[in-house]
Design a protein around this motif. Structure first.
Motif, mmCIF file in Angstrom:
data_model
loop_
_atom_site.group_PDB
_atom_site.id
_atom_site.type_symbol
_atom_site.label_atom_id
_atom_site.label_comp_id
_atom_site.label_asym_id
_atom_site.label_seq_id
_atom_site.Cartn_x
_atom_site.Cartn_y
_atom_site.Cartn_z
ATOM 1 N N THR A 280 4.892 3.166 -3.619
ATOM 2 C CA THR A 280 4.008 2.645 -4.576
ATOM 3 C C THR A 280 3.327 3.633 -5.310
ATOM 4 N N ARG A 281 3.206 3.456 -6.695
ATOM 5 C CA ARG A 281 2.566 4.498 -7.627
ATOM 6 C C ARG A 281 1.053 3.997 -7.477
ATOM 7 N N GLY A 282 0.201 5.059 -7.280
ATOM 8 C CA GLY A 282 -1.259 4.734 -7.445
ATOM 9 C C GLY A 282 -1.561 3.712 -6.443
ATOM 10 N N ARG A 283 -2.675 3.434 -6.360
ATOM 11 C CA ARG A 283 -3.481 2.458 -5.707
ATOM 12 C C ARG A 283 -2.950 1.152 -5.923
ATOM 13 N N GLY B 6 -2.449 -2.517 -6.608
ATOM 14 C CA GLY B 6 -3.199 -3.350 -7.647
ATOM 15 C C GLY B 6 -3.819 -2.766 -8.903
ATOM 16 N N SER B 7 -3.346 -1.313 -8.952
ATOM 17 C CA SER B 7 -3.939 -0.474 -10.164
ATOM 18 C C SER B 7 -2.719 -0.767 -11.226
ATOM 19 N N ALA B 8 -3.073 -0.325 -12.514
ATOM 20 C CA ALA B 8 -2.184 -0.459 -13.343
ATOM 21 C C ALA B 8 -0.971 0.499 -13.145
ATOM 22 N N GLU B 9 -1.181 1.756 -12.593
ATOM 23 C CA GLU B 9 -0.060 2.429 -12.304
ATOM 24 C C GLU B 9 0.812 1.742 -11.415
ATOM 25 N N SER B 10 0.296 0.885 -10.523
ATOM 26 C CA SER B 10 1.240 0.356 -9.286
ATOM 27 C C SER B 10 1.979 -0.764 -10.010
ATOM 28 N N VAL B 11 1.392 -1.548 -11.104
ATOM 29 C CA VAL B 11 2.155 -2.568 -11.748
ATOM 30 C C VAL B 11 3.122 -1.832 -12.710
ATOM 31 N N HIS B 12 2.933 -0.908 -13.062
ATOM 32 C CA HIS B 12 3.901 -0.196 -14.085
ATOM 33 C C HIS B 12 4.966 0.349 -13.334
ATOM 34 N N ASN C 6 0.806 -1.319 0.000
ATOM 35 C CA ASN C 6 0.006 0.042 -0.009
ATOM 36 C C ASN C 6 0.973 1.344 0.000
ATOM 37 N N ALA C 7 2.176 1.291 0.579
ATOM 38 C CA ALA C 7 2.768 2.371 0.705
ATOM 39 C C ALA C 7 4.049 2.324 -0.090
ATOM 40 N N THR C 8 4.725 1.129 -0.069
ATOM 41 C CA THR C 8 5.942 0.775 -0.879
ATOM 42 C C THR C 8 5.901 -0.353 -1.841
ATOM 43 N N THR C 9 6.928 -0.195 -2.800
ATOM 44 C CA THR C 9 6.993 -1.555 -3.649
ATOM 45 C C THR C 9 8.485 -1.959 -3.407
#
Length: 88
Positions: free
Chosen positions: A32-35, A37-43, A11-14
């Motif tokens: 983490t970028r975006g929410r 599970g969002s596409a932005e977090s995966v990118h 939720n906060a870091t990747t």
């Protein structure tokens, strides 16, 4: 060399860890970028893996991603307890 990337989008870091067999090559982390599970977090996770590849001079052949269970998080300010004044 068969390099595996372990990825955890939180939720906060990747975080990412690169391994060759059982040997840890290195780790990296970013907010983490975006929410989650969002596409932005995966990118953002993919960009983090590419950054780790460049830094370590390796190429990832496989990735293992922790389950992406999207949750909403928030912060709440809790007021401090009043000081103890003794027995009433």
């Amino acid at each position: 060399m068969s390099v595996v990337a372990g990825v955890d989008v939180g939720n906060a870091t990747t975080e990412v860890a690169l391994l060759d067999g059982g040997r840890l090559l290195g780790t990296d982390r970013l907010p983490t970028r975006g929410r989650k599970g969002s596409a932005e977090s995966v990118h953002g996770a993919a960009a983090l893996v590419r950054r780790a590849e460049r830094r370590l001079g390796v190429e990832v052949s496989e990735a293992s991603i922790a389950p992406l269970r999207a949750v909403d998080t928030a912060t709440l300010a809790v007021p401090a307890l009043p000081p103890r004044t003794g027995r009433l």
